[in-house]
Motif scaffolding. Structure first.
Motif, PDB file in Angstrom:
ATOM      1  N   ARG A  95       0.864  -1.194   0.000  1.00 31.14           N
ATOM      2  CA  ARG A  95       0.000   0.000   0.000  1.00 31.14           C
ATOM      3  C   ARG A  95       0.890   1.230   0.000  1.00 31.14           C
ATOM      4  O   ARG A  95       1.608   1.488   0.966  1.00 31.14           O
ATOM      5  CB  ARG A  95      -0.894  -0.021   1.241  1.00 31.14           C
ATOM      6  N   VAL A  96       0.845   1.974  -1.097  1.00 36.78           N
ATOM      7  CA  VAL A  96       1.693   3.157  -1.238  1.00 36.78           C
ATOM      8  C   VAL A  96       0.846   4.279  -1.821  1.00 36.78           C
ATOM      9  O   VAL A  96       0.326   4.169  -2.928  1.00 36.78           O
ATOM     10  CB  VAL A  96       2.914   2.881  -2.148  1.00 36.78           C
ATOM     11  N   ILE A  97       0.712   5.351  -1.043  1.00 38.06           N
ATOM     12  CA  ILE A  97      -0.099   6.492  -1.457  1.00 38.06           C
ATOM     13  C   ILE A  97       0.821   7.691  -1.644  1.00 38.06           C
ATOM     14  O   ILE A  97       1.475   8.135  -0.688  1.00 38.06           O
ATOM     15  CB  ILE A  97      -1.199   6.791  -0.419  1.00 38.06           C
ATOM     16  N   ASP A  98       0.889   8.178  -2.866  1.00 39.93           N
ATOM     17  CA  ASP A  98       1.743   9.313  -3.200  1.00 39.93           C
ATOM     18  C   ASP A  98       1.442  10.490  -2.274  1.00 39.93           C
ATOM     19  O   ASP A  98       0.282  10.816  -2.019  1.00 39.93           O
ATOM     20  CB  ASP A  98       1.512   9.712  -4.668  1.00 39.93           C
ATOM     21  N   GLY A  99       2.490  11.092  -1.731  1.00 41.61           N
ATOM     22  CA  GLY A  99       2.325  12.229  -0.839  1.00 41.61           C
ATOM     23  C   GLY A  99       1.851  11.867   0.553  1.00 41.61           C
ATOM     24  O   GLY A  99       1.537  12.746   1.360  1.00 41.61           O
ATOM     25  N   PHE A 100       1.802  10.566   0.873  1.00 41.30           N
ATOM     26  CA  PHE A 100       1.344  10.134   2.190  1.00 41.30           C
ATOM     27  C   PHE A 100       2.323   9.134   2.806  1.00 41.30           C
ATOM     28  O   PHE A 100       3.133   9.483   3.642  1.00 41.30           O
ATOM     29  CB  PHE A 100      -0.069   9.562   2.086  1.00 41.30           C
ATOM     30  N   MET A 101       2.274   7.854   2.367  1.00 43.47           N
ATOM     31  CA  MET A 101       3.140   6.856   2.982  1.00 43.47           C
ATOM     32  C   MET A 101       3.276   5.609   2.111  1.00 43.47           C
ATOM     33  O   MET A 101       2.497   5.391   1.189  1.00 43.47           O
ATOM     34  CB  MET A 101       2.636   6.489   4.377  1.00 43.47           C
ATOM     35  N   GLN A 117       6.998  13.429  15.795  1.00 43.10           N
ATOM     36  CA  GLN A 117       5.938  13.710  14.830  1.00 43.10           C
ATOM     37  C   GLN A 117       6.127  12.843  13.590  1.00 43.10           C
ATOM     38  O   GLN A 117       7.220  12.395  13.302  1.00 43.10           O
ATOM     39  CB  GLN A 117       5.949  15.181  14.405  1.00 43.10           C
ATOM     40  N   HIS A 118       5.032  12.661  12.870  1.00 46.36           N
ATOM     41  CA  HIS A 118       5.061  11.931  11.601  1.00 46.36           C
ATOM     42  C   HIS A 118       5.498  12.897  10.494  1.00 46.36           C
ATOM     43  O   HIS A 118       4.674  13.436   9.762  1.00 46.36           O
ATOM     44  CB  HIS A 118       3.693  11.310  11.301  1.00 46.36           C
ATOM     45  N   LEU A 119       6.817  13.092  10.397  1.00 47.90           N
ATOM     46  CA  LEU A 119       7.406  13.943   9.370  1.00 47.90           C
ATOM     47  C   LEU A 119       7.863  13.065   8.210  1.00 47.90           C
ATOM     48  O   LEU A 119       7.949  11.838   8.337  1.00 47.90           O
ATOM     49  CB  LEU A 119       8.600  14.708   9.950  1.00 47.90           C
ATOM     50  N   LEU A 179       5.938   9.614   3.402  1.00 46.45           N
ATOM     51  CA  LEU A 179       6.476  10.246   2.193  1.00 46.45           C
ATOM     52  C   LEU A 179       6.358  11.763   2.253  1.00 46.45           C
ATOM     53  O   LEU A 179       6.874  12.466   1.387  1.00 46.45           O
ATOM     54  CB  LEU A 179       5.749   9.707   0.960  1.00 46.45           C
ATOM     55  N   ALA A 180       5.650  12.255   3.262  1.00 42.76           N
ATOM     56  CA  ALA A 180       5.449  13.691   3.491  1.00 42.76           C
ATOM     57  C   ALA A 180       5.144  13.853   4.977  1.00 42.76           C
ATOM     58  O   ALA A 180       4.978  12.870   5.699  1.00 42.76           O
ATOM     59  CB  ALA A 180       4.274  14.212   2.655  1.00 42.76           C
ATOM     60  N   ASP A 181       5.064  15.082   5.440  1.00 46.55           N
ATOM     61  CA  ASP A 181       4.634  15.336   6.810  1.00 46.55           C
ATOM     62  C   ASP A 181       3.149  14.985   6.914  1.00 46.55           C
ATOM     63  O   ASP A 181       2.344  15.442   6.100  1.00 46.55           O
ATOM     64  CB  ASP A 181       4.834  16.803   7.186  1.00 46.55           C
ATOM     65  N   VAL A 182       2.782  14.163   7.884  1.00 50.58           N
ATOM     66  CA  VAL A 182       1.380  13.766   8.082  1.00 50.58           C
ATOM     67  C   VAL A 182       1.006  13.946   9.566  1.00 50.58           C
ATOM     68  O   VAL A 182       0.865  12.969  10.298  1.00 50.58           O
ATOM     69  CB  VAL A 182       1.093  12.333   7.569  1.00 50.58           C
ATOM     70  N   PRO A 183       0.823  15.189   9.982  1.00 52.49           N
ATOM     71  CA  PRO A 183       0.591  15.476  11.405  1.00 52.49           C
ATOM     72  C   PRO A 183      -0.680  14.864  11.975  1.00 52.49           C
ATOM     73  O   PRO A 183      -0.752  14.659  13.191  1.00 52.49           O
ATOM     74  CB  PRO A 183       0.556  17.004  11.464  1.00 52.49           C
ATOM     75  N   HIS A 184      -1.658  14.543  11.124  1.00 54.40           N
ATOM     76  CA  HIS A 184      -2.889  13.947  11.669  1.00 54.40           C
ATOM     77  C   HIS A 184      -2.664  12.551  12.258  1.00 54.40           C
ATOM     78  O   HIS A 184      -3.520  12.034  12.959  1.00 54.40           O
ATOM     79  CB  HIS A 184      -4.014  13.946  10.616  1.00 54.40           C
ATOM     80  N   LEU A 185      -1.493  11.943  12.005  1.00 55.26           N
ATOM     81  CA  LEU A 185      -1.174  10.636  12.582  1.00 55.26           C
ATOM     82  C   LEU A 185      -0.481  10.744  13.948  1.00 55.26           C
ATOM     83  O   LEU A 185      -0.376   9.747  14.672  1.00 55.26           O
ATOM     84  CB  LEU A 185      -0.279   9.834  11.635  1.00 55.26           C
ATOM     85  N   ASP A 186      -0.014  11.941  14.285  1.00 55.66           N
ATOM     86  CA  ASP A 186       0.741  12.124  15.529  1.00 55.66           C
ATOM     87  C   ASP A 186      -0.066  11.662  16.734  1.00 55.66           C
ATOM     88  O   ASP A 186      -1.257  11.954  16.859  1.00 55.66           O
ATOM     89  CB  ASP A 186       1.145  13.582  15.715  1.00 55.66           C
ATOM     90  N   GLY A 187       0.596  10.911  17.612  1.00 55.59           N
ATOM     91  CA  GLY A 187      -0.026  10.443  18.838  1.00 55.59           C
ATOM     92  C   GLY A 187      -0.981   9.281  18.659  1.00 55.59           C
ATOM     93  O   GLY A 187      -1.587   8.834  19.635  1.00 55.59           O
ATOM     94  N   GLN A 188      -1.111   8.769  17.420  1.00 55.20           N
ATOM     95  CA  GLN A 188      -2.056   7.675  17.145  1.00 55.20           C
ATOM     96  C   GLN A 188      -1.381   6.402  16.616  1.00 55.20           C
ATOM     97  O   GLN A 188      -2.027   5.358  16.525  1.00 55.20           O
ATOM     98  CB  GLN A 188      -3.094   8.129  16.125  1.00 55.20           C
ATOM     99  N   TYR A 189      -0.124   6.511  16.231  1.00 55.84           N
ATOM    100  CA  TYR A 189       0.644   5.385  15.716  1.00 55.84           C
ATOM    101  C   TYR A 189       2.017   5.412  16.369  1.00 55.84           C
ATOM    102  O   TYR A 189       2.529   6.481  16.690  1.00 55.84           O
ATOM    103  CB  TYR A 189       0.778   5.456  14.181  1.00 55.84           C
TER     104      TYR A 189
END
Length: 165
Positions: free
Chosen positions: A52-58, A88-90, A113-123
């Motif tokens: 699972r690879v999403i451009d601009g995400f992970m 942080q998820h940077l 693959l990018a900063d994804v701050p909405h994941l911080d503290g959840q993973y």
């Protein structure tokens, strides 16, 4: 890089476009780092695809079945979430994948693959790419309409702990 890498807490991951160096963070997630090292030393990740690879995400890997539903024969881990003030998820962050259950991480992980701050503290963050991010950027992506599911996905050729070189 400001400080020398600790070979016991550094992974090397060979991809089709080069070798990626990951500095692990036992200070943040000691149990998850130990799991990654144990599985790596077993050869578990060798040949495992980025399913699972999403451009601009992970880019997500670590499932030996390649379906996103599999894991290792070891028990799931209790979450070791870091407060966003500590980690942080940077771009380049390595974090454990899980189900809706926060204590379900096993062998699957993703590289941001990018900063994804909405994941911080959840993973659970267990490390970060310190060299070779261009090889991570070369991993084949999947269409967003299929939630990043990759047809004919790229694989980890080989992964090892630097102390074992």
């Amino acid at each position: 890089m400001a400080q020398a890498l600790d070979p016991e807490n550094t992974l090397r991951m060979e991809l089709k476009d080069g070798v990626v160096t990951i500095g692990m963070r036992p200070d943040l997630a000691p149990n998850h780092v130990e799991r990654i090292k144990t599985l790596t030393r077993r050869g578990f990740y060798n040949g495992v695809v980025f399913h699972r690879v999403i451009d601009g995400f992970m880019a997500q890997t670590g499932d030996p079945t390649g379906t996103g539903m599999g894991g290792s024969d070891l028990p799931d881990l209790k979450a070791e979430f870091s407060p966003p003030s500590e980690a942080q998820h940077l771009r380049g962050t390595c974090s454990m994948a899980r189900t809706q259950n926060p204590n379900s991480a096993n062998s699957q992980f993703f590289i941001c693959l990018a900063d994804v701050p909405h994941l911080d503290g959840q993973y659970t963050i267990w490390g970060a790419v310190v060299d070779g991010m261009e090889a991570v950027d070369g991993i084949k992506t999947g269409p967003s309409a299929r939630n990043g599911k990759v047809e004919d996905p790229d694989a980890i050729i080989r992964m090892w702990v630097m102390a074992d070189e």
